[in-house]
Design a protein around this motif. Structure first.
Motif, mmCIF file in Angstrom:
data_model
loop_
_atom_site.group_PDB
_atom_site.id
_atom_site.type_symbol
_atom_site.label_atom_id
_atom_site.label_comp_id
_atom_site.label_asym_id
_atom_site.label_seq_id
_atom_site.Cartn_x
_atom_site.Cartn_y
_atom_site.Cartn_z
ATOM 1 N N LYS A 730 0.844 -1.203 0.000
ATOM 2 C CA LYS A 730 0.000 0.000 0.000
ATOM 3 C C LYS A 730 0.872 1.244 0.000
ATOM 4 O O LYS A 730 1.594 1.528 0.956
ATOM 5 C CB LYS A 730 -0.927 -0.007 1.219
ATOM 6 C CG LYS A 730 -1.970 1.102 1.172
ATOM 7 C CD LYS A 730 -3.003 0.948 2.269
ATOM 8 C CE LYS A 730 -4.095 1.981 2.156
ATOM 9 N NZ LYS A 730 -5.141 1.825 3.191
ATOM 10 N N LYS A 731 0.794 2.000 -1.103
ATOM 11 C CA LYS A 731 1.452 3.312 -1.182
ATOM 12 C C LYS A 731 0.352 4.352 -1.038
ATOM 13 O O LYS A 731 -0.449 4.543 -1.961
ATOM 14 C CB LYS A 731 2.171 3.461 -2.511
ATOM 15 C CG LYS A 731 3.282 2.421 -2.701
ATOM 16 C CD LYS A 731 3.886 2.499 -4.093
ATOM 17 C CE LYS A 731 4.942 1.415 -4.286
ATOM 18 N NZ LYS A 731 5.457 1.384 -5.674
ATOM 19 N N LEU A 732 0.283 4.963 0.123
ATOM 20 C CA LEU A 732 -0.891 5.739 0.517
ATOM 21 C C LEU A 732 -1.228 6.858 -0.466
ATOM 22 O O LEU A 732 -2.383 7.002 -0.878
ATOM 23 C CB LEU A 732 -0.687 6.315 1.923
ATOM 24 C CG LEU A 732 -1.953 6.830 2.606
ATOM 25 C CD1 LEU A 732 -2.990 5.734 2.730
ATOM 26 C CD2 LEU A 732 -1.617 7.385 3.981
ATOM 27 N N SER A 733 -0.240 7.626 -0.876
ATOM 28 C CA SER A 733 -0.537 8.765 -1.758
ATOM 29 C C SER A 733 -1.069 8.276 -3.112
ATOM 30 O O SER A 733 -2.043 8.817 -3.650
ATOM 31 C CB SER A 733 0.715 9.618 -1.956
ATOM 32 O OG SER A 733 1.760 8.831 -2.505
ATOM 33 N N TRP A 734 -0.407 7.258 -3.675
ATOM 34 C CA TRP A 734 -0.850 6.685 -4.957
ATOM 35 C C TRP A 734 -2.229 6.053 -4.809
ATOM 36 O O TRP A 734 -3.095 6.217 -5.687
ATOM 37 C CB TRP A 734 0.182 5.666 -5.437
ATOM 38 C CG TRP A 734 -0.177 4.942 -6.716
ATOM 39 C CD1 TRP A 734 -0.485 3.641 -6.864
ATOM 40 C CD2 TRP A 734 -0.243 5.508 -8.026
ATOM 41 N NE1 TRP A 734 -0.746 3.341 -8.165
ATOM 42 C CE2 TRP A 734 -0.605 4.482 -8.918
ATOM 43 C CE3 TRP A 734 -0.034 6.799 -8.530
ATOM 44 C CZ2 TRP A 734 -0.771 4.677 -10.279
ATOM 45 C CZ3 TRP A 734 -0.204 7.004 -9.896
ATOM 46 C CH2 TRP A 734 -0.571 5.954 -10.764
ATOM 47 N N TYR A 735 -2.442 5.361 -3.694
ATOM 48 C CA TYR A 735 -3.733 4.706 -3.419
ATOM 49 C C TYR A 735 -4.860 5.754 -3.378
ATOM 50 O O TYR A 735 -5.928 5.554 -3.973
ATOM 51 C CB TYR A 735 -3.628 3.958 -2.083
ATOM 52 C CG TYR A 735 -4.874 3.227 -1.650
ATOM 53 C CD1 TYR A 735 -5.289 2.073 -2.307
ATOM 54 C CD2 TYR A 735 -5.628 3.666 -0.562
ATOM 55 C CE1 TYR A 735 -6.419 1.376 -1.900
ATOM 56 C CE2 TYR A 735 -6.755 2.989 -0.151
ATOM 57 C CZ TYR A 735 -7.150 1.847 -0.813
ATOM 58 O OH TYR A 735 -8.285 1.175 -0.418
ATOM 59 N N GLN A 736 -4.617 6.867 -2.714
ATOM 60 C CA GLN A 736 -5.640 7.921 -2.617
ATOM 61 C C GLN A 736 -5.917 8.526 -3.989
ATOM 62 O O GLN A 736 -7.065 8.824 -4.340
ATOM 63 C CB GLN A 736 -5.183 9.014 -1.640
ATOM 64 C CG GLN A 736 -5.196 8.596 -0.179
ATOM 65 C CD GLN A 736 -6.591 8.204 0.309
ATOM 66 O OE1 GLN A 736 -7.591 8.764 -0.109
ATOM 67 N NE2 GLN A 736 -6.638 7.225 1.197
ATOM 68 N N ARG A 737 -4.875 8.716 -4.797
ATOM 69 C CA ARG A 737 -5.058 9.245 -6.153
ATOM 70 C C ARG A 737 -5.911 8.301 -7.006
ATOM 71 O O ARG A 737 -6.781 8.743 -7.763
ATOM 72 C CB ARG A 737 -3.694 9.452 -6.825
ATOM 73 C CG ARG A 737 -2.933 10.686 -6.363
ATOM 74 C CD ARG A 737 -1.645 10.831 -7.168
ATOM 75 N NE ARG A 737 -1.928 11.059 -8.589
ATOM 76 C CZ ARG A 737 -1.006 10.922 -9.554
ATOM 77 N NH1 ARG A 737 0.242 10.560 -9.227
ATOM 78 N NH2 ARG A 737 -1.320 11.142 -10.807
ATOM 79 N N VAL A 738 -5.644 7.011 -6.850
ATOM 80 C CA VAL A 738 -6.416 6.009 -7.614
ATOM 81 C C VAL A 738 -7.881 6.038 -7.196
ATOM 82 O O VAL A 738 -8.792 6.021 -8.036
ATOM 83 C CB VAL A 738 -5.815 4.590 -7.421
ATOM 84 C CG1 VAL A 738 -6.743 3.525 -7.987
ATOM 85 C CG2 VAL A 738 -4.446 4.507 -8.069
ATOM 86 N N LEU A 739 -8.149 6.091 -5.870
ATOM 87 C CA LEU A 739 -9.535 6.126 -5.370
ATOM 88 C C LEU A 739 -10.263 7.362 -5.908
ATOM 89 O O LEU A 739 -11.426 7.288 -6.332
ATOM 90 C CB LEU A 739 -9.552 6.145 -3.841
ATOM 91 C CG LEU A 739 -9.126 4.865 -3.119
ATOM 92 C CD1 LEU A 739 -9.193 5.067 -1.609
ATOM 93 C CD2 LEU A 739 -10.008 3.680 -3.507
ATOM 94 N N GLU A 740 -9.583 8.481 -5.903
ATOM 95 C CA GLU A 740 -10.215 9.725 -6.353
ATOM 96 C C GLU A 740 -10.480 9.668 -7.862
ATOM 97 O O GLU A 740 -11.562 10.034 -8.337
ATOM 98 C CB GLU A 740 -9.287 10.905 -5.997
ATOM 99 C CG GLU A 740 -9.947 12.282 -6.146
ATOM 100 C CD GLU A 740 -9.925 12.796 -7.583
ATOM 101 O OE1 GLU A 740 -10.894 13.482 -7.964
ATOM 102 O OE2 GLU A 740 -8.957 12.491 -8.316
ATOM 103 N N ALA A 741 -9.486 9.195 -8.620
ATOM 104 C CA ALA A 741 -9.631 9.140 -10.081
ATOM 105 C C ALA A 741 -10.737 8.174 -10.503
ATOM 106 O O ALA A 741 -11.458 8.431 -11.467
ATOM 107 C CB ALA A 741 -8.305 8.727 -10.718
#
Length: 1462
Positions: A730-741
């Protein structure tokens, strides 16, 4: 000259030194003591007079000083080289010097000193002492070597010290006798030295019973809760004492999964399967090399190929690979079985000696005690070796099961799509359940194939010794019984169609559970219930015939001992009047006949099991494991990321090409859009890139990592974040970007536990749009080089679709630098594509950019439309964690089972069992009386009458056996029919919330494994248990008749027996529960993997899924391993108790020699020999019943779960043509998915007029689909009412409601069966009506082109039709029903735009006079509707005509703006 001592000289009771008497050199003393013959050659006879023909037996001093000293030494000398070689080859690490090791060394040193001091008194004994000392030094060297090589418990030295102690017992007795006769003080030093020597030998034997500490390099310390067998000593292993800790723990409290031990390394999936894969690869290479080596020798090559093909088609090479892997360990068990047989055949010979002793009045009493003790010892050794063999078999069986599961699972990940379509998920699950069980049975019974004939031959040989040629009558009887059983086995194998019906039933149940929502929407439960019951009726009919044949087989087998005895004894007494039946002949023969029964019963079963395994391996397992593998695309360093050159592809070798003449080059970082009609080959093109289709010609190459989003989202039964990360960190920043996109952040606010919410199987608790966005997020999170996107925007709302395209797929999205191939029906995205491919009938007809294609004015330009996409459901139902029941099975389960059988059948069963055993007791007692008959003039009188009565009693018993077996089988079938029907009704009447919370693997396990247990296992267990219970009663009566004093021994043994079995049953039942619970996730994981194999392969996650499968299989084996060890632990303990009965009967018979006749002693002892087996079988069958009655408990547990409302309501006043107008009213309607969750709908009040067309729109979680669920009462109202044509739908039956309104669902589900059955399961419509519906659904041309037309067989889940075609079939269903109310839940998301327009026009024309509610994802489809309802957070935000809503510039206006419609 040498002076020979007189015969009366006693070496054992004289203190005179041999060398002093003879006056000869010391080196000749030993020779003279053992070889000098007395006058008249009577020395040998004198030895026997001292050892055997005497009231006070003893061994000569010569024997004691030579043989008894040399036996352990010779054993050590002969075996030491081999043992040292074994230690050299098996290095387990270095053991540090421990207290146990020091104790052994000190003890051995003291033994050396005591040997010297005890033998210093004579020169002869000094030589013996020197020899013994050498061997003591050798023993010390061996213990040091064992320590260096990591051997923690030495069976080799244990046997050495055991031999040494046994051989020292006779000298010990002689020394004690000498000390008593002459006084201890006469030679106190020598006595003390010898007694010390013996005590130290005992100490050494005692120390060998313990295990040393683990080696310093051992891995045990790193294992959580290691299996205690690794720390167990040799003695603990053979007696299974190491298992006692778990039994005690299970007795004190119900066992939990964390109480179980970790698997040994050699039992883990990783170890077993890696070894097997090496062997399997080597085997496959060997076959290939054999063909290559022959070169041009065509004749030899053809012959070899024929041989190899025969081997392959028979699956022999797979069996050979398994044998190479597990054979060596299995052979150690086979050796134990051979030794067991040697002891088994020794017991009747000792019984013969005991009965001879009883007949001879002059025989010394000590011989009787000796025979009794010897019989007890042989029985104990027989038990030990038998259970070591069984333990080995079950261990090998467990490993074979793990190996086969691993092979099948790995093959499931690499099998080609064409091969995949030849077997359903149900059949694959059957491979890892039923077929692995057959292989495990084969392991247990394989040795009987070759050993049983040898055992039968030996039995008949010994019978010939006792009865002469009359034994041939027994052979004739056996020969007659064999064809009968063979004929029955052949008939029963023909009735194995029962298995075909069962497979069909399980396959259908799997589809029912997968498509349960569709069944409920269409009110099709009854139709499918009838189909299941049709399979079940045929299955039970075949089972009933099979059980009646089996009853004949059981009756003939259980009566076989009587029939053989009757034939042999009858011929024996009838051919010659001088032939008399005495106790020795009768009961030794009966003991041999009882031995004969085991191989006679095992041989047919072993042959049958072997044939079944051959069929299973040949037809199922090998065929699957050797199926065509998935090859995948070539990975070449091309300039372009994806290249296809002149490619022609098909889904199987036989099928016509699905893609033809494909030439494609996709540049790095470009966006390629693929468009075309339904069935034009868009998804096939992506499959061709992935290597999922069969390449007929051309070349495919892919450069870089791939991420794939399938058209139908595949969601794992795991947490939401696990579905997205898909094995990555889990890479938190990338994970959050993916969820938002991927527009998932609003969904996380709705889900109960956010991204930690566990998602049900197949994403049951997610909407279609949510599932597709999770599937897309998984691909985006992977950050791959190439993205293959199979219409991911079809299931999402228009504004969400636009958001995802902009943020993810488009030129400014997260994947802008990646290569993207997008299959789409959303034409609004096409202008932004770098390249567009137009597919027609599997060929690329046009290719170019959007502007290029529009300028050509071709087919593409003619059907361009502006459209958008998407979404559906709202709240998430959190999966409930099932709490497993613990402890023993409740008595109510037994009562429930017997209640279904009925008292009218139970009472006759008990009476027949009592009658059967009374007849058995009578004919055995009659035989003992016959054996005791006095002999008059060399013969016995009235032999004909005695033989006739004996035969009549035995025949009566046989009839009773047949009656009991049939009665229990029929009772079991009656109970099984009722329980299965209840289970089926309970499951089908459960609400959708039940299926969302219950894994389908658990439910399928109930219908397969548990129902099979109720069908066969419980009745078989009851037959066995009752049979052996009554047999035990008979044995107790016989032993008490012979020796009433035996009650003093039998009663404590019975209490001890009850004590042991109470420990066992509590533990065993819980282990069975844990094993059953841990089995279901294996099948669920297999099911999940098979369905998502293409995604797993595309992401390259095979190794991670293999590790998950290994973990689940190992978790299951952690409960299976102690479960079968528990049976061995019980059997060893109980058989020792049973052997105590043998010892008691024999000793008491010897004590009562003067009052007991040989006949009654023979009867008592021969029957007591059966007690070990009887006791073991009683508890085993009792436990089997107790274990399998859990199946009744597990089947009945769904009776307690909440149920839907009744399907129909009696005396309901619903008009036949209801609903006539289709008006719908909501009165303050509210809905919750579960109590305690937020309201999905609240305060809904509206009226939909007849013939009105209403669109329902809204964002994720707004409550759109909840309205549809409420109308169909998939979810019951929490408050308020819904009225249709003025009738409250809550007051009518569910089927009355659901059958009169229609839905076209978002997920098109088809069932395996004909296309006609999928359209009309009740056969309510004519073929003309069905063809008309197909024409209106634009499927007529497609179906007409199929070879079988309406009878075209749909595969499981309709996989042989495209998603769009499946959606059109759902439209045809609606057109057939043509009810006054139609609900469309984004029914056209998976079809192309042209087909969508045709469908919309069909709906407008065909449902013009109907009320239509459309949950709209494509807003253009509802722009001409009379009204639009905009939902927001469970209530109506806006409601008006589309034009009015746009003019108000509210939510609907904004949605239209995003979709580009205003």
């Amino acid at each position: 000259m040498v002076r020979i001592l007189p015969l009366h000289t006693n070496f054992s009771v004289t203190n005179t030194k041999c060398c002093d008497i003879f006056r000869i050199p010391p080196n000749l003393t030993m020779h003279l003591m053992c070889s000098a013959d007395p006058p008249n050659g009577s020395f040998s006879q004198t030895d026997w007079n001292r050892t055997w023909y005497t009231p006070n037996p003893d061994l000569t001093q010569c024997f004691q000083n030579t043989i008894l000293v040399w036996v352990p030494c010779v054993y050590l000398w002969v075996c030491a080289p081999f043992y040292c070689l074994y230690l050299y080859c098996h290095d387990r690490g270095h053991i540090r010097v421990s207290c146990l090791c020091n104790a052994k060394m000190v003890s051995r040193t003291t033994v050396k000193l005591s040997v010297n001091s005890s033998h210093l008194c004579s020169i002869t004994k000094r030589s013996i002492a020197a020899t013994s000392l050498c061997f003591q030094v050798l023993a010390v060297c061996i213990i040091q070597l064992e320590r260096i090589r990591g051997c923690r418990s030495s069976v080799f030295l244990f046997l050495f010290w055991l031999l040494a102690v046994v051989c020292s017992l006779v000298p010990l007795r002689a020394k004690i006798q000498l000390a008593i006769d002459e006084g201890f003080a006469t030679d106190a030093v020598r006595y003390l030295a010898f007694f010390s020597y013996f005590a130290l030998q005992l100490a050494q034997l005692f120390l060998c019973c313990f295990s040393d500490q683990p080696p310093s390099t051992g891995k045990t310390g790193h294992t959580k809760n290691p299996c205690p067998i690794q720390d167990a000593s040799f003695l603990s292993k053979i007696l299974f004492w190491w298992f006692s800790g778990l039994v005690v723990k299970g007795y004190r409290k119900p066992l939990q999964a964390e109480d179980l031990w970790s698997l040994r390394e050699e039992d883990t999936s990783q170890k077993i399967i890696s070894d097997l894969e090496q062997e399997w690869t080597a085997e496959c290479n060997r076959i290939q090399l054999a063909g290559v080596a022959l070169g041009s020798r065509l004749a030899d090559q053809a012959q070899l190929l024929r041989k190899l093909h025969k081997e392959q088609s028979s699956g022999f090479c797979l069996l050979r690979t398994l044998a190479r892997n597990f054979g060596p360990y299995f052979l150690t068990g086979t050796l134990c079985l051979v030794i067991h047989d040697a002891f088994m055949f020794s017991i009747p010979q000792v019984l013969s000696l005991l009965l001879g002793f009883m007949r001879d009045e002059d025989t010394p009493l000590w011989k009787g005690y000796f025979y009794a003790s010897l019989m007890f010892l042989l029985s104990c050794l027989q038990s030990l070796f038998n259970h070591q063999y069984m333990y080995t078999c079950f261990t090998v069986g467990m490993r074979v099961k793990t190996a086969v599961m691993g092979l099948v699972y790995r093959k499931s990940l690499i099998i080609s799509s064409a091969a995949r379509k030849t077997c359903t998920v149900g059949e694959i699950v059957n491979l890892v359940s039923a077929d692995t069980q057959k292989l495990m049975d084969f392991v247990v019974y394989f040795n009987a194939v070759w050993l049983a004939p040898i055992e039968i031959t030996l039995c008949l040989f010994f019978l010939w010794q006792h009865l002469g040629p009359s034994a041939l009558a027994g052979i004739a009887t056996v020969i007659l019984i064999f064809p009968l059983n063979g004929f029955i086995a052949k008939k029963r194998s023909k009735l194995q169609v029962q298995m075909k019906f069962m497979d069909g039933r399980i396959k259908l149940m799997n589809e029912i559970l997968n498509g349960i929502k569709i069944l409920k929407f269409y009110a099709w439960e009854k139709a499918f219930l009838e189909q299941v019951l049709g399979y079940r009726q045929k299955e039970l009919k075949a089972l009933k015939k099979s059980q009646i044949l089996y009853s004949i087989s059981v009756a003939s087998f259980n009566s076989s001992s009587f029939l053989i005895a009757f034939a042999m004894f009858g011929v024996y007494v009838l051919i010659d009047d001088k032939n008399v039946l005495d106790a020795q002949k009768v009961f030794v023969s009966m003991a041999l006949i009882n031995i004969l029964k085991t191989p006679l019963s095992q041989l047919p079963f072993a042959i049958s099991t072997t044939m079944q395994v051959q069929q299973t391996v040949q037809n199922n397992l090998y065929k699957y494991v050797n199926a065509v593998p998935f090859l995948g695309p070539s990975v070449l360093p091309d300039a372009d990321n994806v290249t296809i050159e002149n490619g022609t592809f098909s889904w199987s070798t036989e099928a016509p090409p699905c893609l033809k003449k494909i030439n494609l080059q996709v540049a790095r970082g470009s966006l390629v859009a693929v468009v075309g009609h339904v069935g034009s080959g868009k998804s096939s093109l992506l499959s061709a890139v992935l290597g999922e289709t069969e390449k007929r010609s051309g070349r495919v190459s892919v450069k870089g990592s791939v991420a794939y989003v399938p058209q139908q989202a595949w969601i794992q039964n795991a947490a939401l974040q696990d579905n997205i990360m898909f094995g990555r960190e889990k890479k938190l920043s990338w994970y959050q970007r993916v969820l938002e996109a991927c527009a998932l952040l609003p969904d996380l606010e709705i889900l109960p536990a956010g991204d930690a919410t566990e998602i049900g199987e197949k994403g049951l608790n997610l909407s279609g749009g949510q599932k597709q966005r999770v599937s897309l997020a998984r691909a985006v999170y992977r950050n791959a080089d190439i993205y293959l996107l199979d219409d991911p925007l079809s299931a999402v709302d228009a504004h969400v679709g636009q958001h995802i395209f902009d943020k993810v797929i488009g030129p400014k999205g997260m994947l802008r630098d990646k290569t993207r191939v997008l299959v789409t029906h959303g034409m609004s995205f096409l202008p932004q594509a770098d390249l567009i491919l137009v597919l027609v009938d599997g060929e690329i007809t046009e290719m170019g950019s959007y502007s290029e294609l529009m300028s050509r004015h071709g087919a593409f330009a003619d059907f361009i439309r502006a459209f958008a996409s998407t979404e559906r459901k709202e709240a998430s139902v959190q999966r409930g964690k099932k709490t497993e029941r613990c402890g023993k099975v409740k008595l109510e389960m037994y009562m429930e089972y017997f209640k279904t059988i009925g008292l009218a059948l139970i009472l006759p069963i008990i009476f027949l069992y009592a009658f059967q055993q009374a007849a058995s007791l009578a004919y055995n007692y009659w035989l003992s009386m016959w054996a005791d008959d006095p002999i008059v003039n060399g013969t016995q009188i009235d032999t004909d009458m005695k033989l006739g009565i004996y035969g009549a009693l035995g025949f009566a018993q046989g009839v009773a056996i047949f009656g009991t077996t049939v009665a229990i089988s029929v009772g079991g079938i009656i109970a099984s029919r009722h329980l299965h029907l209840d289970l089926l009704n309970n499951v089908l009447r459960s609400p959708m919330s039940f299926f969302e919370c219950t894994p389908s693997g658990n439910l399928l396990n109930r219908f397969s494994k548990e129902v099979d247990a109720i069908d066969c296992m419980i009745p078989d267990g009851l037959k066995m248990m009752l049979n052996y219970l009554f047999k035990l009663l008979e044995v107790c009566i016989i032993v008490l008749l012979a020796t009433p004093f035996a009650a003093v021994i039998i009663l404590p043994l019975a209490l001890l027996y009850a004590f042991v079995q109470s420990f066992y049953v509590a533990t065993s039942c819980q282990l069975r529960r844990l094993e059953s619970v841990s089995r279901s996730p294996i099948y669920t994981h297999f099911n999940e993997t098979v369905q998502g194999a293409s995604v797993i392969r595309a992401f390259g996650e095979q190794s991670r899924f293999i590790l998950q499968a290994n973990s689940k299989v190992d978790h299951n084996q952690t409960s299976y391993f102690p479960r079968f060890v528990a049976t061995r632990w019980l059997a060893v303990n109980l058989e020792f108790l049973g052997n105590g009965v043998v010892l008691a009967a024999a000793i008491l018979s010897v004590m009562g020699k003067d009052t007991l006749s040989p006949g009654i002693v023979g009867l008592a002892v021969s029957h007591s020999l059966q007690v070990t087996g009887i006791l073991s079988w009683i508890v085993r069958s009792w436990t089997d019943v107790e274990n399998n009655i859990v199946s009744v408990e597990r089947v009945k547990e769904y009776a307690e779960t909440p149920k839907e409302a009744p399907w129909s309501v009696e005396n309901s006043a619903i008009p036949a043509a209801w609903p006539q107008t289709g008006a719908i009213e909501f009165h303050d309607y509210g809905l919750q998915y579960r109590k305690g969750l937020d309201w999905a709908l609240k305060g809904i009040s509206l009226r939909v007029e007849e013939r009105e067309k209403v669109g329902i729109v809204g964002r994720t979680g707004a409550g759109k689909s909840s309205l549809a669920l409420g109308i169909f009462r998939i979810l019951e109202a929490a408050k308020g009412e819904i009225y249709i044509d003025g009738i409250n739908i809550a007051e009518i039956g569910l089927h009355d409601l659901r059958s009169r309104i229609t839905i076209i669902p978002q997920d098109p589900v088809l069932f395996s069966g004909s296309l006609r059955m999928n359209l009309d399961p009740f056969d309510a419509y004519s073929d003309e009506e069905i063809w008309a519906a197909l024409e209106l659904a634009h499927l007529k041309n497609f179906v007409s082109g199929l070879p079988d037309k309406l009878n075209h067989e749909c595969s499981e889940g309709g996989e042989n039709l495209s998603l769009g075609q499946r959606q059109l079939v759902c439209l045809a269903r609606a057109l057939l029903r043509k009810t006054k109310i139609l609900v469309l839940d984004e029914a056209t998301a998976a079809v192309d735009l042209e087909t969508d327009n045709l469908i919309q026009s069909t709906i407008r024309s065909q449902f013009e006079d109907c009320t239509v509610l459309t949950i709209a994802h494509r807003l253009n489809t509802i722009m001409d509707y009379t009204r639009v309802i905009v939902m927001d957070k469970g209530h109506i935000a806006e409601m008006d005509s589309p034009a009015n809503l746009i003019s108000k510039r509210g939510q609907f206006y904004r949605m239209c703006l995003e979709a580009g419609l205003v």
